[in-house]
Every structure is written in structure tokens, then in C-alpha cells.
Motif scaffolding. Sequence first.
Motif, mmCIF file in Angstrom:
data_model
loop_
_atom_site.group_PDB
_atom_site.id
_atom_site.type_symbol
_atom_site.label_atom_id
_atom_site.label_comp_id
_atom_site.label_asym_id
_atom_site.label_seq_id
_atom_site.Cartn_x
_atom_site.Cartn_y
_atom_site.Cartn_z
ATOM 1 N N ALA A 25 0.826 -1.343 0.147
ATOM 2 C CA ALA A 25 0.039 -0.134 -0.081
ATOM 3 C C ALA A 25 1.023 1.492 0.118
ATOM 4 C CB ALA A 25 -0.859 0.005 1.135
ATOM 5 N N PRO A 26 1.141 1.960 -1.154
ATOM 6 C CA PRO A 26 1.753 3.075 -1.253
ATOM 7 C C PRO A 26 0.860 4.293 -0.445
ATOM 8 C CG PRO A 26 0.821 2.495 -3.455
ATOM 9 C CD PRO A 26 0.706 1.483 -2.398
ATOM 10 N N VAL A 27 1.592 5.205 0.173
ATOM 11 C CA VAL A 27 0.846 6.174 0.778
ATOM 12 C C VAL A 27 1.889 7.340 0.740
ATOM 13 C CG1 VAL A 27 0.120 6.886 3.204
ATOM 14 C CG2 VAL A 27 0.043 4.602 2.774
ATOM 15 N N ALA A 42 0.319 -4.193 2.592
ATOM 16 C CA ALA A 42 -1.154 -3.905 2.825
ATOM 17 C C ALA A 42 -2.111 -4.396 4.123
ATOM 18 C CB ALA A 42 -1.989 -4.629 1.464
ATOM 19 N N SER A 43 -1.670 -5.417 4.471
ATOM 20 C CA SER A 43 -2.330 -5.996 5.636
ATOM 21 C C SER A 43 -1.855 -5.136 6.985
ATOM 22 C CB SER A 43 -1.948 -7.499 6.110
ATOM 23 O OG SER A 43 -0.477 -7.318 6.368
ATOM 24 N N PHE A 48 -4.215 -0.693 10.231
ATOM 25 C CA PHE A 48 -4.366 0.693 10.965
ATOM 26 C C PHE A 48 -5.467 1.487 10.631
ATOM 27 C CE2 PHE A 48 -3.031 5.021 9.822
ATOM 28 C CZ PHE A 48 -2.670 5.689 10.909
ATOM 29 N N ILE A 49 -6.059 1.477 9.194
ATOM 30 C CA ILE A 49 -7.295 1.926 8.881
ATOM 31 C C ILE A 49 -8.360 1.368 9.713
ATOM 32 C CG2 ILE A 49 -8.769 2.625 6.822
ATOM 33 C CD1 ILE A 49 -6.363 3.905 6.901
ATOM 34 N N ASP A 55 -11.741 3.793 16.517
ATOM 35 C CA ASP A 55 -11.096 4.828 17.491
ATOM 36 C C ASP A 55 -10.292 3.933 18.394
ATOM 37 O OD1 ASP A 55 -10.702 7.154 18.531
ATOM 38 O OD2 ASP A 55 -12.644 7.172 19.568
ATOM 39 N N ASP A 56 -9.549 2.898 17.963
ATOM 40 C CA ASP A 56 -8.906 2.215 18.649
ATOM 41 C C ASP A 56 -7.228 2.425 18.336
ATOM 42 O OD1 ASP A 56 -8.539 0.154 20.458
ATOM 43 O OD2 ASP A 56 -8.178 -1.301 18.983
#
Length: 62
Positions: A25-27, A42-43, A48-49, A55-56
Motif C-alpha cells: 500500500a503506497p502512501v 497492505a495487511s 491501521f485504517i 477509534d482504537d
Amino acid sequence: MVQEQLQRPGEHLPRIAHPPPLGQAPVRDSKRPGSTVITFRASSWTSFIRAIAEDDVPSPPC
């Protein structure tokens, strides 16, 4: 296709020259579109998302 659906009037979204490698996953900082891309598994990015959505995510120490 997805890019066109997310784009708002007057907003420019950069085109992706090629898809990211499978499983990555490029960010990039959306406020600095020319900045360096950081690549996450990606996992890890999905976890994270999900944590943000639930809200954790712990607050950083002061």
C-alpha cells in the motif's frame, strides 16, 4: 475509474503510472503530492485504517 469518483470539482488527484506491487500500500502526504511515497504491507495498512475507524489508536505520549 475510482479516482474520478473521488475527485471533487477543482481538485487535482495525481494519476498513478502503474499499480502498486501486490500486497503493498503506497502512501503519500495528501498535502504534499510531490513528496516521497512510503510503502506499507497492505495487511498492516488495513489494520491501521480499521483501528482508526474503530477509534482504537492510542494517543502519542506528551
